[in-house]
Design an enzyme around this catalytic site. Structure first.
Site, PDB file in Angstrom:
ATOM      1  N   HIS A  32      87.049 -30.602 -35.193  1.00  0.00           N
ATOM      2  CA  HIS A  32      86.701 -29.528 -36.127  1.00  0.00           C
ATOM      3  C   HIS A  32      87.519 -28.305 -35.696  1.00  0.00           C
ATOM      4  O   HIS A  32      87.815 -28.150 -34.505  1.00  0.00           O
ATOM      5  CB  HIS A  32      85.202 -29.257 -35.965  1.00  0.00           C
ATOM      6  CG  HIS A  32      84.625 -28.291 -36.938  1.00  0.00           C
ATOM      7  ND1 HIS A  32      84.739 -26.928 -36.778  1.00  0.00           N
ATOM      8  CD2 HIS A  32      83.923 -28.482 -38.073  1.00  0.00           C
ATOM      9  CE1 HIS A  32      84.126 -26.327 -37.778  1.00  0.00           C
ATOM     10  NE2 HIS A  32      83.621 -27.244 -38.580  1.00  0.00           N
ATOM     11  N   ASP A  88      82.060 -31.487 -27.924  1.00  0.00           N
ATOM     12  CA  ASP A  88      81.455 -30.830 -29.077  1.00  0.00           C
ATOM     13  C   ASP A  88      80.350 -31.759 -29.591  1.00  0.00           C
ATOM     14  O   ASP A  88      80.629 -32.843 -30.093  1.00  0.00           O
ATOM     15  CB  ASP A  88      82.550 -30.616 -30.128  1.00  0.00           C
ATOM     16  CG  ASP A  88      82.022 -30.079 -31.443  1.00  0.00           C
ATOM     17  OD1 ASP A  88      80.783 -30.007 -31.614  1.00  0.00           O
ATOM     18  OD2 ASP A  88      82.846 -29.737 -32.310  1.00  0.00           O
ATOM     19  N   GLN A  94      77.688 -32.538 -34.145  1.00  0.00           N
ATOM     20  CA  GLN A  94      77.244 -33.625 -35.031  1.00  0.00           C
ATOM     21  C   GLN A  94      76.474 -34.715 -34.301  1.00  0.00           C
ATOM     22  O   GLN A  94      75.801 -35.525 -34.945  1.00  0.00           O
ATOM     23  CB  GLN A  94      78.454 -34.268 -35.737  1.00  0.00           C
ATOM     24  CG  GLN A  94      79.179 -33.351 -36.701  1.00  0.00           C
ATOM     25  CD  GLN A  94      78.324 -32.936 -37.896  1.00  0.00           C
ATOM     26  OE1 GLN A  94      77.271 -33.512 -38.185  1.00  0.00           O
ATOM     27  NE2 GLN A  94      78.759 -31.912 -38.595  1.00  0.00           N
ATOM     28  N   LYS A 133      72.085 -27.317 -37.283  1.00  0.00           N
ATOM     29  CA  LYS A 133      72.275 -28.700 -37.741  1.00  0.00           C
ATOM     30  C   LYS A 133      71.144 -29.585 -37.222  1.00  0.00           C
ATOM     31  O   LYS A 133      71.088 -30.770 -37.489  1.00  0.00           O
ATOM     32  CB  LYS A 133      73.624 -29.240 -37.258  1.00  0.00           C
ATOM     33  CG  LYS A 133      74.821 -28.540 -37.914  1.00  0.00           C
ATOM     34  CD  LYS A 133      76.113 -29.151 -37.445  1.00  0.00           C
ATOM     35  CE  LYS A 133      77.301 -28.248 -37.666  1.00  0.00           C
ATOM     36  NZ  LYS A 133      77.842 -28.274 -39.016  1.00  0.00           N
ATOM     37  N   CYS A 177      86.932 -28.588 -42.526  1.00  0.00           N
ATOM     38  CA  CYS A 177      87.346 -27.855 -41.330  1.00  0.00           C
ATOM     39  C   CYS A 177      88.033 -28.761 -40.331  1.00  0.00           C
ATOM     40  O   CYS A 177      87.832 -28.641 -39.110  1.00  0.00           O
ATOM     41  CB  CYS A 177      86.164 -27.159 -40.663  1.00  0.00           C
ATOM     42  SG  CYS A 177      85.373 -25.978 -41.724  1.00  0.00           S
TER      43      CYS A 177
HETATM   44  N1  PMP Z   1      82.050 -28.994 -34.554  1.00  0.00           N
HETATM   45  C1  PMP Z   1      81.702 -29.899 -35.472  1.00  0.00           C
HETATM   46  C2  PMP Z   1      81.999 -31.359 -35.226  1.00  0.00           C
HETATM   47  C3  PMP Z   1      81.047 -29.486 -36.630  1.00  0.00           C
HETATM   48  O1  PMP Z   1      80.716 -30.384 -37.557  1.00  0.00           O
HETATM   49  C4  PMP Z   1      80.759 -28.114 -36.804  1.00  0.00           C
HETATM   50  C5  PMP Z   1      80.029 -27.612 -38.025  1.00  0.00           C
HETATM   51  N2  PMP Z   1      80.589 -27.966 -39.243  1.00  0.00           N
HETATM   52  C6  PMP Z   1      81.150 -27.219 -35.817  1.00  0.00           C
HETATM   53  C7  PMP Z   1      81.783 -27.693 -34.699  1.00  0.00           C
HETATM   54  C8  PMP Z   1      80.919 -25.746 -35.918  1.00  0.00           C
HETATM   55  O2  PMP Z   1      79.571 -25.459 -35.917  1.00  0.00           O
HETATM   56  P1  PMP Z   1      79.094 -23.960 -36.155  1.00  0.00           P
HETATM   57  O3  PMP Z   1      79.682 -23.549 -37.477  1.00  0.00           O
HETATM   58  O4  PMP Z   1      77.619 -24.063 -36.197  1.00  0.00           O
HETATM   59  O5  PMP Z   1      79.610 -23.156 -35.042  1.00  0.00           O
END
Ligand code: PMP
Length: 409
Positions: A121, A198, A201, A224, A364
């Site tokens: 991401h 990370d 998910q 999440k 993203c």
């Molecule tokens: N890493 C991953 C794999 C994600 O799916 C997301 C959220 N879409 C993020 C990081 C970023 O999370 P946040 O916007 O809550 O900081």
């Protein structure tokens, strides 16, 4: 147990009482929140509200207790050895930036290599681009198969004697497949590199044991995981955090301040500058309690069953191509797909007309999209509180998309 199996979890979520027709399949973007979580946040402001870690009066101490109890809750959730290893942040992005600024900028230099996977991401890529630009360390990529698989051979090949840090997602927000973090950590440590995982998910779908993984840093977002927006977590090994300078400076993170210098507070408060999101933390504690009440077994069985049903039905619709494994158990509820001839935004709009919320776009993860040679895709993401009827309504609506856009069956 059986009671959980049969339970209609939608009843726990007030939004579904308001939005009766809503079929929410964008859980990977943010989950919905059960009443107990909303109550926990409200309870903090109604009964315990004071600025935590400051007030020496009773209410201030209660606020501090609520905040620190939430930290213990997260410690248990991640199976961390110490509560001091849990740092509250705003979200995954802030947690990853903390590591990049505080560890990356200070420990890396020319000649070093940073290894990130191609499926990251942007939140776990841009901080490392910044570290690379500012330190002169080289940014390198760990590539995966077209189905998102990372093999041990690929991982081993990507590491060199110069790799100092690797940033990898535990579960991709596009593939939904769980990456072999434990193996990556083992290989990274053989090379003297640290691992930043990370877990944005993974945390909502699989149990995490940071000690068993032996991972150095791990980040996730409360929102999440059914908690409010604006509360997130960074886990870091004590010996690493101990040697890191603060990311942000100011109030609450100090022991003593002089005109020209300051002594910083010990862990974990050294990394929590300014007034903290104590209500959010308390609500995250409630979310973890709610999840643990359901149990991973029930949660995963339901998610896998719903994902298998969706996959099976999607495979029968002409023109649909689902990314990743054929095995529903390797998706963490995430089904990313394309509909032949139809732009993903049109797919999302047609589904929206049937009150079905899915995500369309680059998710993203633009370097991954480029690697897979697809400009954008649709993503349906399933949670345990979805139902079989919702999945059937989704696939029924999906089966009409090409016809509605003027194409034959
Ligand atoms: N890493 C991953 C794999 C994600 O799916 C997301 C959220 N879409 C993020 C990081 C970023 O999370 P946040 O916007 O809550 O900081």
């Amino acid at each position: 147990d059986n009671r959980n199996e049969e339970k209609d979890f939608r009843k726990d979520f007030p939004i579904f009482q308001q939005e009766k027709e809503l079929i929410y399949l964008d859980n990977a973007a943010t989950s919905q929140r059960p009443a107990c979580v909303l109550e926990a946040e409200r309870n903090f402001y109604e009964n315990t509200n004071a600025n935590p870690l400051r007030g020496l009066y009773e209410l201030g101490l209660e606020a501090t207790d609520a905040y620190e109890n939430a930290r213990k809750c997260v410690q248990g959730f991640l199976h961390a050895g110490k509560a001091e290893e849990i740092i509250f942040t705003r979200n995954t992005t802030e947690a990853l930036n903390l590591v990049a600024y505080s560890y990356g900028l200070n420990r890396l230099g020319p000649g070093d290599e940073i290894l990130v996977s191609i499926m990251e991401h942007h939140s776990n890529l841009l901080p490392w681009q910044m570290v690379s630009r500012r330190t002169g360390a080289e940014l390198k990529f760990l590539e995966c198969g077209q189905d998102g698989e990372l093999t041990e051979e690929q991982i081993r090949k990507a590491f060199t004697s110069r790799t100092r840090l690797t940033a990898v997602t535990q579960v991709s927000n596009v593939f939904g497949r769980e990456n072999p973090i434990k193996e990556i950590v083992r290989i990274a440590h053989e090379h003297g590199a640290v691992v930043v995982a990370d877990a944005a998910q993974s945390a909502p779908h699989i149990p995490i044991n940071v000690q068993e993984l032996d991972v150095d840093f791990l980040a996730f977002s409360g929102h999440k995981l059914m908690a409010p927006m604006g509360i997130g977590v960074l886990y870091g090994k004590e010996e690493l955090l101990q040697d890191m300078p603060p990311f942000l400076t100011g109030g609450e993170m100090i022991e003593r301040v002089g005109r020209y210098d300051a002594v910083y507070a010990p862990l974990p408060h050294r990394f929590e500058a300014g007034t903290v999101n104590a209500a959010g933390a308390a609500a995250l504690g409630a979310a973890i309690g709610y999840l643990e009440g359901i149990g991973w077994k029930t949660l995963q069985e339901r998610e896998d069953r719903l994902t298998a049903l969706a996959l099976e039905q999607m495979e029968q619709i002409p023109g649909i191509r689902v990314l990743g494994s054929r095995d529903a158990g390797e998706h963490c509820g995430i089904l990313t797909f394309t509909v032949e001839d139809v732009h993903p935004h049109d797919v999302a709009s047609i589904l929206d007309a049937d009150h079905i919320a899915v995500r369309a776009g680059h998710h993203c993860a633009q370097p991954l999209m480029e690697y897979l040679k697809v400009p954008s895709m649709v993503r349906a993401s399933i949670s345990f509180y979805n139902t079989e009827e919702e999945i059937r309504a989704f696939t029924e609506s999906l089966s009409q998309v090409r016809r509605k856009m003027g194409y034959g069956e």
